[in-house]
Motif scaffolding. Structure first.
Motif, PDB file in Angstrom:
ATOM      1  N   MET B  82       0.836  -1.201   0.000  1.00 20.49           N
ATOM      2  CA  MET B  82       0.000   0.000   0.000  1.00 20.49           C
ATOM      3  C   MET B  82       0.867   1.246   0.000  1.00 20.49           C
ATOM      4  O   MET B  82       1.844   1.344   0.732  1.00 20.49           O
ATOM      5  N   ALA B  87      -2.642   4.895   2.220  1.00 20.69           N
ATOM      6  CA  ALA B  87      -2.835   4.618   3.646  1.00 20.69           C
ATOM      7  C   ALA B  87      -3.422   5.836   4.348  1.00 20.69           C
ATOM      8  O   ALA B  87      -4.366   5.725   5.129  1.00 20.69           O
ATOM      9  N   LEU B  90      -7.104   6.280   3.409  1.00 19.66           N
ATOM     10  CA  LEU B  90      -7.980   5.321   4.087  1.00 19.66           C
ATOM     11  C   LEU B  90      -8.207   5.730   5.534  1.00 19.66           C
ATOM     12  O   LEU B  90      -9.329   5.674   6.037  1.00 19.66           O
ATOM     13  N   VAL B  91      -7.123   6.177   6.194  1.00 20.31           N
ATOM     14  CA  VAL B  91      -7.255   6.583   7.594  1.00 20.31           C
ATOM     15  C   VAL B  91      -8.178   7.798   7.704  1.00 20.31           C
ATOM     16  O   VAL B  91      -9.042   7.874   8.563  1.00 20.31           O
ATOM     17  N   LEU B  95     -11.461   4.381   7.488  1.00 24.81           N
ATOM     18  CA  LEU B  95     -11.446   2.947   7.203  1.00 24.81           C
ATOM     19  C   LEU B  95     -10.166   2.350   7.762  1.00 24.81           C
ATOM     20  O   LEU B  95      -9.103   2.490   7.178  1.00 24.81           O
ATOM     21  N   ASN B  96     -10.255   1.740   8.923  1.00 30.37           N
ATOM     22  CA  ASN B  96      -9.043   1.191   9.532  1.00 30.37           C
ATOM     23  C   ASN B  96      -8.780  -0.241   9.086  1.00 30.37           C
ATOM     24  O   ASN B  96      -7.810  -0.851   9.500  1.00 30.37           O
ATOM     25  N   LEU B  97      -9.674  -0.774   8.264  1.00 28.39           N
ATOM     26  CA  LEU B  97      -9.572  -2.148   7.772  1.00 28.39           C
ATOM     27  C   LEU B  97      -9.229  -3.136   8.888  1.00 28.39           C
ATOM     28  O   LEU B  97      -8.201  -3.799   8.826  1.00 28.39           O
ATOM     29  N   PRO B  98     -10.058  -3.221   9.905  1.00 30.96           N
ATOM     30  CA  PRO B  98      -9.746  -4.173  10.972  1.00 30.96           C
ATOM     31  C   PRO B  98      -9.828  -5.596  10.425  1.00 30.96           C
ATOM     32  O   PRO B  98     -10.676  -5.886   9.581  1.00 30.96           O
ATOM     33  N   GLY B  99      -8.923  -6.432  10.862  1.00 31.31           N
ATOM     34  CA  GLY B  99      -8.961  -7.826  10.417  1.00 31.31           C
ATOM     35  C   GLY B  99      -8.263  -8.067   9.099  1.00 31.31           C
ATOM     36  O   GLY B  99      -8.153  -9.198   8.651  1.00 31.31           O
ATOM     37  N   VAL B 100      -7.796  -6.996   8.446  1.00 28.97           N
ATOM     38  CA  VAL B 100      -7.064  -7.184   7.194  1.00 28.97           C
ATOM     39  C   VAL B 100      -5.571  -7.198   7.518  1.00 28.97           C
ATOM     40  O   VAL B 100      -5.055  -6.257   8.113  1.00 28.97           O
ATOM     41  N   THR B 102      -1.656  -6.894   6.633  1.00 30.76           N
ATOM     42  CA  THR B 102      -0.941  -6.100   5.633  1.00 30.76           C
ATOM     43  C   THR B 102       0.547  -6.405   5.699  1.00 30.76           C
ATOM     44  O   THR B 102       1.058  -6.799   6.742  1.00 30.76           O
ATOM     45  N   ALA B 103       1.223  -6.195   4.579  1.00 32.96           N
ATOM     46  CA  ALA B 103       2.685  -6.330   4.547  1.00 32.96           C
ATOM     47  C   ALA B 103       3.231  -5.314   3.566  1.00 32.96           C
ATOM     48  O   ALA B 103       2.516  -4.808   2.706  1.00 32.96           O
ATOM     49  N   LEU B 104       4.532  -5.035   3.729  1.00 31.75           N
ATOM     50  CA  LEU B 104       5.133  -3.950   2.955  1.00 31.75           C
ATOM     51  C   LEU B 104       5.299  -4.308   1.482  1.00 31.75           C
ATOM     52  O   LEU B 104       5.088  -3.472   0.610  1.00 31.75           O
TER      53      LEU B 104
END
Lengths: 275, 129
Positions: B82, B87, B90-91, B95-100, B102-104
């Motif tokens: 992302m 990012a 989205l913040v 939208l904090n996208l809980p449960g998603v 993420t990786a760099l």
């Protein structure tokens, strides 16, 4: 009558004006010669403007040189550290010599004198207000520039370890600053392929709900990018404030000192330290 | 382009989003991906959004949804790459996208997927989200 006096008695006016100016203390910020030169220049522009334009409207093109000179003068005064009233006094101190000259010219005609003085005072007031406005504008520019510089200065992202970044925050956090801080930190995360970001708030004097919200936003953005966030440097009073305010730092790892945060970050990235 | 390619890499699926997402494209991707997970019994889904420079709430929800759907079908999912601007957006959208997860980048994403699959099953089941 005003035009004629400015044209014919400019030298006498200048002399008296300079004498007036000399009575006001300048604290060594400007020399007497410089003041006199400025006064002479302004008188010249006033004379020129009155020859071609009218005294009623200083926004006419004929007044361009005079306005330009006043703006320039205000800028210099701001930079030299003069206050706004000192700057305005420069112009208003012309009133006395000018009114004196008008009185001499009007002789016994009181009505005419009143008219002329009204005309002159209206003109000088307008010019004075214009000067103060320019003074303020310059000062706002200076403040704006300083804010920008401060913003750039105060957001260094340092690399503590391979894959571990730290951001020592100093000063109050507002939304503009959070934005800049967040952007530079997130960009560094990408550039360094860092896994952990430590935000150190030792230098943040107060944490209220708004600041906490900004910190949470930054932490969430870091998580969305795929890195971990640790907030460190939480002083005892701040810890108390956070709890009293009922701020939910849910999910964000917090540590008292940056040393603790670093050791946690090292563990997170699968490293161990031994003596 | 009317669909986003889904690559199969062993037990993982890789989706690389390179174009601006329109809502219809997003719906289509969701359908295709669910079907692919089902058909190949994939255990992990990588969604690479490094090419995405604009997001709206719909795309944010799509990412959340894909993650939820994969979990129900028994696959872990990781959103990778992302961009900072995305990012922040989205913040700001809340939208904090809980449960998603993420990786760099993709590499880290695969690492994370393996780790989650190894330790994951019991945890994913007990995870209320």
């Amino acid at each position: 009558m005003l035009e004629r006096i400015l044209k014919e008695q400019r030298r006498e006016l200048l002399q008296q004006w300079t004498a007036q100016l000399a009575q006001v203390a300048t604290g060594g910020r400007i020399s007497g010669e410089e003041l006199e030169a400025q006064a002479a220049e302004l008188l010249k522009y006033l004379d020129e403007a009155l020859q071609t334009g009218s005294a009623d409207d200083i926004n006419q093109p004929a007044w361009n040189p005079a306005r330009g000179f006043l703006e320039d003068l205000s800028r210099k005064r701001v930079l030299a550290g003069f206050s706004s009233d000192e700057t305005a006094t420069f112009l208003f101190s012309l009133k006395r010599p000018l009114f004196g000259a008008l009185r001499a010219a009007a002789g016994k005609d009181a009505d005419k004198l009143a008219d002329e003085i009204w005309k002159a005072t209206a003109l000088l007031d307008k010019l004075g207000l214009y000067t103060v406005k320019a003074f303020q504008r310059t000062r706002e520019e200076v403040i704006g520039r300083q804010q920008q510089e401060l913003l750039e200065l105060s957001t260094p992202v340092v690399r503590l370890w391979d894959g571990i970044l730290a951001l020592p925050l100093i000063g109050t956090l507002d939304s503009a600053r959070t934005q800049v801080v967040m952007e530079s930190l997130l960009q560094r995360l990408v550039d360094d392929e860092a896994q952990v970001a430590i935000i150190d708030i030792t230098g943040v004097p107060t944490v209220d709900t708004l600041v906490a919200q900004h910190l949470m936003k930054a932490a969430t953005a870091i998580r969305l990018m795929g890195a971990e966030c640790i907030i460190s440097g939480i002083r005892p009073q701040i810890a108390q404030t956070i709890v009293h305010l009922g701020v939910d730092l849910g999910g964000v790892t917090t540590k008292a000192t940056i040393a603790d945060a670093l050791s946690t970050a090292l563990r997170m990235t699968g490293r161990t330290i031994s003596k | 382009m009317d669909r986003i390619p889904i690559l199969r890499m062993g037990e993982f699926l890789l989706v690389t989003i390179q174009v601006d997402m329109q809502d219809r494209l997003a719906m289509r991707l969701q359908d295709d991906l669910t079907e692919m997970v089902q058909r190949h019994r994939s255990r992990g889904v990588l969604i690479d959004i490094s090419g995405l420079d604009m997001v709206d709430s719909f795309i944010g929800r799509m990412l959340s949804d894909i993650s939820g759907i994969s979990r129900i079908l028994g696959a872990e999912s990781v959103v990778v790459g992302m961009r900072p601007a995305v990012a922040i957006t989205l913040v700001e959208l809340g939208l904090n996208l809980p449960g998603v997860a993420t990786a760099l980048n993709v590499e880290r994403g695969i690492e994370l997927l393996r780790k989650r699959i190894d330790t994951g099953m019991s945890r994913a089941n007990s995870d209320p989200g």
